[in-house]
Design a protein around this motif. Structure first.
Motif, PDB file in Angstrom:
ATOM      1  N   GLY A 215       3.605  53.339   0.960  1.00 34.54           N
ATOM      2  CA  GLY A 215       4.982  52.860   1.076  1.00 34.54           C
ATOM      3  C   GLY A 215       5.337  51.740   0.114  1.00 34.54           C
ATOM      4  O   GLY A 215       6.305  51.003   0.348  1.00 34.54           O
ATOM      5  N   ASN A 216       4.580  51.592  -0.991  1.00 37.32           N
ATOM      6  CA  ASN A 216       4.838  50.515  -1.968  1.00 37.32           C
ATOM      7  C   ASN A 216       5.886  50.978  -2.979  1.00 37.32           C
ATOM      8  O   ASN A 216       5.585  51.257  -4.137  1.00 37.32           O
ATOM      9  CB  ASN A 216       3.528  50.122  -2.665  1.00 37.32           C
ATOM     10  N   ASP A 217       7.130  51.105  -2.502  1.00 32.95           N
ATOM     11  CA  ASP A 217       8.198  51.597  -3.390  1.00 32.95           C
ATOM     12  C   ASP A 217       8.532  50.598  -4.492  1.00 32.95           C
ATOM     13  O   ASP A 217       9.058  50.976  -5.536  1.00 32.95           O
ATOM     14  CB  ASP A 217       9.453  51.894  -2.557  1.00 32.95           C
ATOM     15  N   SER A 218       8.277  49.335  -4.235  1.00 33.33           N
ATOM     16  CA  SER A 218       8.593  48.316  -5.252  1.00 33.33           C
ATOM     17  C   SER A 218       7.532  48.227  -6.336  1.00 33.33           C
ATOM     18  O   SER A 218       7.692  47.481  -7.296  1.00 33.33           O
ATOM     19  CB  SER A 218       8.742  46.944  -4.584  1.00 33.33           C
ATOM     20  N   CYS A 219       6.433  48.997  -6.182  1.00 31.08           N
ATOM     21  CA  CYS A 219       5.339  49.040  -7.179  1.00 31.08           C
ATOM     22  C   CYS A 219       4.746  47.654  -7.436  1.00 31.08           C
ATOM     23  O   CYS A 219       4.381  47.327  -8.574  1.00 31.08           O
ATOM     24  CB  CYS A 219       5.815  49.655  -8.487  1.00 31.08           C
TER      25      CYS A 219
END
Length: 648
Positions: free
Chosen positions: A505-509
């Motif tokens: 769930g690390n959409d912000s990278c």
């Protein structure tokens, strides 16, 4: 509050106009003066050259007449056998008949005029009492050794002598023109040398003659001989006592020496001689006498040459000042009329500054820029009222955020071990760490804890980004780190577990670089894994080594990333120093990096020191290097010193 008059816009505008006008006027006057001065100098040079050459030509004609008379006299003596009486009458006639000739003689070689007379040289010269006669051939006056006799004899040519004082002869300062004569052979050819015919010219007569020549109101003159000796001079004490070169030596002036050489070498010239001669700043025009090599110099005082143009400049300046004063008065009246509405705006602005935003500018009814400014000012007061209300609300919100950030910073610090020494009961190792965020809260982290009595787990990391997002990511990473290591798994498994959990769930990278190690306190074996972090430094007894390049990718991006385990043996007394890139990438005011080379140098000096001493030394070096430059990144350091087994 009303400003003083000299601070008013009307005065300032008027002064600016006056300054600009005065500057233009000064430029015009300066250019006119420069051009006029240049023209005067050009005309002065032309007239001075002509004057010097004209006066030199006049004097040359006088001296040439003396030379011609002397030459004719010598020809007469050479071709006609004269008895003593006629010779004396002829010499006297030459002296009395020629104004420029002070004295004259016919000097014979020994025993030439009369067989029994060794030295025969009858001499007539002028005196206050009339023409006097002297016989130069005597024991007290050996004319055979005089320059006026020897030089023409040696050169076999007529010669002008250098000026000299003729003691025992005419008893005056004079110069002599000597013409040699010879015995004529029967075939008419020149025979042996018989003597010289002379004509003396008094230096006093030369001075009076030059004085009678009109030089001009601004000019004075002087004459130098072939050797540079002053025959006439600007100062009486220089005459026959000094030369242009001796005066140059006394003054230490190379320029005067150069002028003297040019006067003796060139036919004519014009130079700016400054204040080298008495009387002040001058120009010098000179011309050389071709008959004897002397040179006439005429000095023209600059002060007299430029007096007319300087008077005109003063008159123009006075007229300019009077005009400027009149222009100032007219401009000030006009400016005050224009700035009257601005003074009303000034009063309104002062009211606004004290908090009274309800101002009335309806009296300013103009269609120009000032009228539009008044309308804009009225709208501004309305907008300012709304802005103050919004600013008050925004300030309150910002203060709440700053308070929350302060609490967050305290919470963040509380998540990291901060009490040192951390394990005071343990003697087999020492550990120390520090974290200095660049802002209120940071993204760096460190952690350490004992897995059991014989194993110490520690880690250091650097989260990507800054501010609140990095702090939140750091908090999650710190929590997951302890849980990942709880089972006693090796460091590469700890990083693998962290990476898998953070990637979900690390959409912000966002990601974190991390170094994780487990130190066996009994054997000194260090197991470690590196997830894209700066390689640590190992401080051994004789060297500081870097633990190789990063062993794996950064943590939190690729869910199935693999990490490699490395190991080494730490000997008692060795220290492992770990850090984030805020240490090596600290900038100084010259935009230079602290760099790994400087860090390595500091650690070299700290081998064998305790963990707190090492961190304190590195922190001091970084802060000294950065000086007052703003910190660009968080600074975090962790040092582990292994003391050896059996000391617990």
């Amino acid at each position: 509050m009303k400003l003083p008059r000299f601070h008013s816009l009307a005065v300032e505008v008027t002064l600016l106009v006056m300054i600009g006008t005065s500057f233009v006027l000064a430029m015009v006057l300066a250019d006119s003066y420069r051009v006029s001065r240049k023209i005067i100098v050009a005309n002065a040079e032309k007239e001075a050259r002509n004057l010097a050459e004209s006066k030199a030509l006049t004097m040359q004609q006088e001296l040439r007449a003396v030379a011609e008379i002397t030459g004719n006299f010598a020809l007469c003596v050479e071709t006609v056998r004269l008895d003593q009486l006629h010779l004396l009458l002829l010499i006297r006639a030459v002296v009395t008949g020629q104004e420029e000739i002070f004295g004259s003689t016919v000097a014979f070689e020994p025993y030439t005029f009369e067989p029994k007379v060794r030295a025969f040289s009858p001499y007539f010269h002028k005196s206050p009492d009339g023409v006097k006669y002297i016989q130069l051939g005597s024991d007290s006056y050996d004319y055979f050794n005089k320059d006026w006799y020897k030089i023409p004899k040696q050169r076999e040519a007529a010669v002008w002598s250098e000026p000299y004082y003729d003691e025992g002869g005419g008893d005056v300062i004079m110069c002599t023109y000597s013409f040699p004569f010879y015995h004529l052979a029967e075939d008419g050819k020149q025979g042996e040398f018989k003597g010289v015919v002379t004509a003396d010219v008094s230096v006093n007569w030369l001075t009076e003659k030059l004085a009678s020549l009109h030089i001009g109101d601004s000019g004075t003159y002087f004459v130098i001989s072939r050797q540079g000796t002053f025959i006439t001079a600007p100062r009486e004490e220089w005459i026959m006592r000094e030369s242009v070169f001796s005066i140059a030596e006394k003054m230490g002036s190379k320029k005067l020496e150069k002028i003297g050489r040019e006067m003796l070498a060139n036919e004519s010239g014009f130079v700016d001689c400054g204040d080298l001669f008495p009387g002040g700043d001058s120009f010098l025009a000179y011309s050389r006498f071709k008959v004897n090599g002397w040179s006439l110099g005429v000095l023209f005082r600059k002060s007299r040459l430029f007096a007319p143009i300087e008077g005109l400049l003063r008159r123009s300046a006075l007229l300019g000042v009077a005009g400027a004063i009149l222009l100032f008065a007219v401009s000030l009246i006009a400016a005050r009329s224009v700035t009257k509405p601005l003074r009303r705006l000034e009063q309104a602005t002062a009211n606004v500054a004290t908090g009274h935003l309800d101002v009335d500018l309806s009296e300013i009814q103009r269609a120009d820029e000032i009228g539009r400014l008044a309308q804009a000012f009225a709208r501004m007061t309305v907008d300012l009222t709304h802005y103050i209300q919004q600013l008050t609300e925004a300030t309150a919100a910002r203060e709440r955020i700053e308070g929350e950030l302060s609490v967050a910073a305290r919470i963040q610090r509380s998540m990291l071990p901060s009490r040192f020494p951390a394990f005071p009961e343990r003697k087999d190792f020492d550990i120390h760490a520090i974290m200095e965020p660049a802002k209120e809260i940071g993204g760096d982290l460190y952690h350490f804890f004992l897995l059991d009595d014989n194993r110490l787990c520690f880690a250091i990391g650097d989260v990507s980004g800054k501010g609140v997002p990095a702090a939140l990511f750091m908090a999650v990473t710190t929590f997951l780190l302890r849980s990942a290591a709880a089972g006693g798994v090796p460091p590469e498994e700890i990083l693998h577990h962290l990476n898998r959990q953070l990637s979900k769930g690390n959409d912000s990278c966002m990601f974190v670089t991390m170094f994780c190690g487990i130190l066996n306190l009994k054997t000194g074996e260090l197991l470690y894994a590196n997830g894209g972090h700066n390689p640590p430094m190992l401080l051994r007894e004789k060297e500081v080594i870097e633990l190789g390049p990063p062993g794996g990718p950064v943590v939190g991006v690729l869910e199935e990333a693999a990490y490699k385990r490395e190991s080494l043996i730490m000997n008692p007394g060795e220290t492992l120093f770990t850090f984030t890139d805020g240490v090596t990438e600290a900038f100084n005011p010259q935009d230079e990096l602290f760099s790994e080379e400087r860090l390595h140098g500091v650690l070299q000096e700290m081998k064998g020191k305790s963990a707190p001493e090492i961190i304190e030394a590195v922190m001091f070096a970084v802060e000294s290097f950065a000086q007052d430059a703003p910190r660009a990144d968080d600074i975090t350091m962790l040092a582990v010193r292994y003391e050896g087994p059996g000391t617990a």
